[in-house]
Design a protein around this motif. Structure first.
Motif: not given
Length: 77
Positions: A11-14, A18-19, A55-66, A68-70
């Motif tokens: 999860a930490a690696l994801a 992902g960030a 910015f919103a579209l790029t930030e959504s990638l981090f939200i997807f990674a978050l 998945v890690s959860l």
């Protein structure tokens, strides 16, 4: 090493990996927008709109990674 420990490491690696991509992408978006605004100040309104959208579209990638890690951390997948 237990299964719970491995899950937390995954999860930490994801989240960490992902960030990296969105961080670089946000830097590129804002750098390009500021350069364009400096060269053509009249187009600031249009550029700001596209900058916020990028910015919103790029930030959504981090939200997807978050998410998945959860899911990994709480053993849902």
């Amino acid at each position: 090493m237990t299964d719970a420990g491995l899950r937390l490491i995954a999860a930490a690696l994801a989240v960490g990996l992902g960030a990296i991509g969105p961080g670089v992408g946000i830097g590129i978006v804002f750098s390009g927008a500021l350069t364009a605004m400096g060269r053509n100040p009249e187009a600031e309104g249009t550029l700001r709109t596209y900058m916020i959208l990028g910015f919103a579209l790029t930030e959504s990638l981090f939200i997807f990674a978050l998410v998945v890690s959860l899911l990994i951390a709480f053993q849902i997948i």
